[in-house]
Design a protein around this motif. Structure first.
Motif, PDB file in Angstrom:
ATOM      1  N   ALA A  13       0.960  -1.286   0.081  1.00  0.00           N
ATOM      2  CA  ALA A  13      -0.107   0.003   0.095  1.00  0.00           C
ATOM      3  C   ALA A  13       0.806   1.206  -0.015  1.00  0.00           C
ATOM      4  N   CYS A  14       2.027   1.159   0.512  1.00  0.00           N
ATOM      5  CA  CYS A  14       2.638   2.412   0.773  1.00  0.00           C
ATOM      6  C   CYS A  14       4.437   2.524  -0.080  1.00  0.00           C
ATOM      7  N   TRP A  15       4.554   1.472  -0.772  1.00  0.00           N
ATOM      8  CA  TRP A  15       5.653   1.123  -1.478  1.00  0.00           C
ATOM      9  C   TRP A  15       5.882   2.183  -2.436  1.00  0.00           C
ATOM     10  N   VAL A  16       5.031   2.698  -3.032  1.00  0.00           N
ATOM     11  CA  VAL A  16       5.351   3.872  -3.948  1.00  0.00           C
ATOM     12  C   VAL A  16       5.808   4.938  -3.182  1.00  0.00           C
ATOM     13  N   ALA A  17       6.040   5.212  -1.943  1.00  0.00           N
ATOM     14  CA  ALA A  17       6.636   6.088  -1.198  1.00  0.00           C
ATOM     15  C   ALA A  17       8.195   6.188  -1.129  1.00  0.00           C
ATOM     16  N   LEU A  18       8.524   4.891  -1.416  1.00  0.00           N
ATOM     17  CA  LEU A  18      10.100   4.657  -1.426  1.00  0.00           C
ATOM     18  C   LEU A  18      10.617   5.335  -2.487  1.00  0.00           C
ATOM     19  N   ALA A  19      11.053   6.751  -2.480  1.00  0.00           N
ATOM     20  CA  ALA A  19      11.754   7.373  -3.496  1.00  0.00           C
ATOM     21  C   ALA A  19      13.195   6.801  -3.768  1.00  0.00           C
ATOM     22  N   PRO A  20      13.777   6.754  -5.090  1.00  0.00           N
ATOM     23  CA  PRO A  20      14.880   6.470  -5.437  1.00  0.00           C
ATOM     24  C   PRO A  20      15.902   7.078  -4.751  1.00  0.00           C
ATOM     25  N   ALA A  21      16.920   6.612  -4.106  1.00  0.00           N
ATOM     26  CA  ALA A  21      18.140   7.136  -3.487  1.00  0.00           C
ATOM     27  C   ALA A  21      19.294   7.448  -4.102  1.00  0.00           C
ATOM     28  N   THR A  22      20.143   8.362  -3.999  1.00  0.00           N
ATOM     29  CA  THR A  22      21.498   9.028  -4.728  1.00  0.00           C
ATOM     30  C   THR A  22      22.246   7.605  -4.626  1.00  0.00           C
ATOM     31  N   SER A  23      22.909   7.428  -5.646  1.00  0.00           N
ATOM     32  CA  SER A  23      24.364   6.360  -5.667  1.00  0.00           C
ATOM     33  C   SER A  23      25.438   6.883  -4.507  1.00  0.00           C
ATOM     34  N   LEU A  24      25.391   7.914  -4.137  1.00  0.00           N
ATOM     35  CA  LEU A  24      26.434   8.517  -3.073  1.00  0.00           C
ATOM     36  C   LEU A  24      25.916   8.236  -1.888  1.00  0.00           C
ATOM     37  N   ALA A  25      24.724   7.864  -1.477  1.00  0.00           N
ATOM     38  CA  ALA A  25      24.172   7.824  -0.096  1.00  0.00           C
ATOM     39  C   ALA A  25      24.912   6.916   0.755  1.00  0.00           C
ATOM     40  N   GLN A  26      25.077   7.448   2.111  1.00  0.00           N
ATOM     41  CA  GLN A  26      25.646   6.974   3.101  1.00  0.00           C
ATOM     42  C   GLN A  26      24.702   5.862   3.833  1.00  0.00           C
ATOM     43  N   GLU A  27      25.197   4.739   3.825  1.00  0.00           N
ATOM     44  CA  GLU A  27      24.184   3.733   4.371  1.00  0.00           C
ATOM     45  C   GLU A  27      24.192   3.582   5.905  1.00  0.00           C
ATOM     46  N   ILE A  90      17.071   6.492   2.249  1.00  0.00           N
ATOM     47  CA  ILE A  90      17.871   7.660   2.122  1.00  0.00           C
ATOM     48  C   ILE A  90      17.998   8.391   0.790  1.00  0.00           C
ATOM     49  N   SER A  91      18.292   9.551   0.851  1.00  0.00           N
ATOM     50  CA  SER A  91      18.192  10.566  -0.260  1.00  0.00           C
ATOM     51  C   SER A  91      19.019  11.642   0.068  1.00  0.00           C
ATOM     52  N   GLY A  92      18.934  12.719  -0.942  1.00  0.00           N
ATOM     53  CA  GLY A  92      19.774  14.027  -0.799  1.00  0.00           C
ATOM     54  C   GLY A  92      20.994  13.925  -1.048  1.00  0.00           C
ATOM     55  N   GLN A  93      21.715  15.007  -1.410  1.00  0.00           N
ATOM     56  CA  GLN A  93      23.153  15.064  -1.520  1.00  0.00           C
ATOM     57  C   GLN A  93      24.139  14.131  -0.416  1.00  0.00           C
ATOM     58  N   ASN A  94      24.757  13.176  -0.978  1.00  0.00           N
ATOM     59  CA  ASN A  94      25.702  12.400  -0.234  1.00  0.00           C
ATOM     60  C   ASN A  94      24.771  11.718   0.905  1.00  0.00           C
ATOM     61  N   GLY A  95      23.560  11.389   0.652  1.00  0.00           N
ATOM     62  CA  GLY A  95      22.775  10.610   1.490  1.00  0.00           C
ATOM     63  C   GLY A  95      22.612  11.305   2.617  1.00  0.00           C
ATOM     64  N   GLY A  96      22.480  12.715   2.530  1.00  0.00           N
ATOM     65  CA  GLY A  96      22.246  13.568   3.960  1.00  0.00           C
ATOM     66  C   GLY A  96      20.947  13.499   4.410  1.00  0.00           C
ATOM     67  N   LYS A  97      19.961  12.984   3.911  1.00  0.00           N
ATOM     68  CA  LYS A  97      18.625  12.863   4.640  1.00  0.00           C
ATOM     69  C   LYS A  97      18.044  11.585   4.681  1.00  0.00           C
ATOM     70  N   THR A  98      17.400  11.183   5.949  1.00  0.00           N
ATOM     71  CA  THR A  98      16.721   9.914   6.154  1.00  0.00           C
ATOM     72  C   THR A  98      15.523  10.061   6.375  1.00  0.00           C
ATOM     73  N   LEU A  99      14.741   9.175   5.804  1.00  0.00           N
ATOM     74  CA  LEU A  99      13.262   9.180   5.644  1.00  0.00           C
ATOM     75  C   LEU A  99      12.760   7.846   6.549  1.00  0.00           C
ATOM     76  N   LEU A 100      12.142   7.869   7.309  1.00  0.00           N
ATOM     77  CA  LEU A 100      11.562   6.427   8.078  1.00  0.00           C
ATOM     78  C   LEU A 100      10.256   6.523   7.976  1.00  0.00           C
ATOM     79  N   ARG A 101       9.546   5.489   7.406  1.00  0.00           N
ATOM     80  CA  ARG A 101       8.138   5.297   7.035  1.00  0.00           C
ATOM     81  C   ARG A 101       7.810   4.125   8.068  1.00  0.00           C
ATOM     82  N   HIS A 102       7.094   4.607   9.325  1.00  0.00           N
ATOM     83  CA  HIS A 102       7.054   3.737  10.432  1.00  0.00           C
ATOM     84  C   HIS A 102       5.528   3.468  10.475  1.00  0.00           C
ATOM     85  N   ARG A 103       5.389   1.858  10.264  1.00  0.00           N
ATOM     86  CA  ARG A 103       3.939   1.488  10.039  1.00  0.00           C
ATOM     87  C   ARG A 103       3.405   0.946  11.498  1.00  0.00           C
ATOM     88  N   PHE A 104       4.312   0.449  12.251  1.00  0.00           N
ATOM     89  CA  PHE A 104       3.729   0.041  13.687  1.00  0.00           C
ATOM     90  C   PHE A 104       5.031  -0.423  14.553  1.00  0.00           C
TER      91      PHE A 104
END
Length: 245
Positions: A13-27, A90-104
């Motif tokens: 139901a919410c997979w579409v919200a997973l935006a592509p992350a930059t290849s330089l992202a910090q994991e 993870i998104s943004g320049q050099n993986g500078g932003k983290t989004l957590l989609r918290h379901r439960f």
């Protein structure tokens, strides 16, 4: 008990919200794990999480009834309690932003202070945005809460409007019955119901159990936690009965 099929339905139901992350992202790297704990990048194939592995940049993570997980990125930390489902994106320049989609379930975050807001936690009931702080997020079928131990968190309804500031010792909460409004109270005055959703994957031996400071085991009701985390038997728990384990 939350069966695997229900978990997959939630993800679809919410997979579409997973935006592509930059290849330089910090994991994020797995520092500690207790099984069962799994991740998926396609909602179908679940893989066992192992200590030392790097979590793929757009992954859903689910801990089972006894599962726990600690992710690290430099000095920053994310703790998953048992019975928790949340995606790490993870998104943004050099993986500078983290989004957590918290379901439960329950999360505890300790993130470095930066000049910009770089960590966001989105739940079905509220959104938390931070520059740097230590705080916990608890989600169940009835609502969500954010408890702040250090720093400050901006909390809004699911649409992102009407943000309120939440400081140390305060808890913001929202439910499906209050028209997406957010209420703020002192942490000691109202507890948060820890999530009791079920298991995903087999109950198997882990890589060693652990209890992060301020985190409970994810079952039962907790009240009066002095550390700002209203979800269990953490350090300084006012009545010591949050877990029943």
């Amino acid at each position: 008990v939350m069966h695997r099929g229900i978990v997959i339905a939630l993800l679809a139901a919410c997979w579409v919200a997973l935006a592509p992350a930059t290849s330089l992202a910090q994991e994020w790297v797995v520092h500690r794990v207790s099984q069962p704990a799994y991740f998926t990048v396609d909602t179908n194939n679940w893989n066992k999480i192992k200590r030392g592995m790097r979590i793929p940049r757009s992954s859903w993570i689910h801990t089972g009834r006894r599962g726990k997980l600690e992710l690290r990125r430099g000095k920053e930390q994310i703790f998953y309690s048992p019975n928790t489902l949340a995606a790490v994106i993870i998104s943004g320049q050099n993986g500078g932003k983290t989004l957590l989609r918290h379901r439960f379930g329950d999360l505890l975050l300790d993130v470095e202070t930066r000049s910009h807001k770089h960590v966001t936690v989105k739940t079905p009931f509220l959104v938390a945005v931070v520059k740097g702080t230590r705080f916990s997020v608890s989600v169940d079928d009835d609502g969500a809460s954010v408890s702040v131990e250090r720093g400050a968190v901006d909390v809004s309804g699911p649409g992102g409007s009407g943000a309120v500031g939440v400081g140390p010792g305060q808890t913001a909460s929202s439910s499906g019955t209050n028209n997406n409004g957010v209420s703020v109270s002192s942490t000691g005055s109202a507890g948060s119901s820890a999530n009791g959703n079920g298991n995903n994957g087999p109950s198997e031996g882990g890589d060693g159990d652990y209890n992060p400071k301020g985190m409970g085991n994810g079952n039962g009701n907790a009240n009066g936690n002095a550390n700002g985390n209203a979800n269990g038997n953490g350090n300084g728990n006012g009545n010591g009965n949050g877990n029943g384990r």
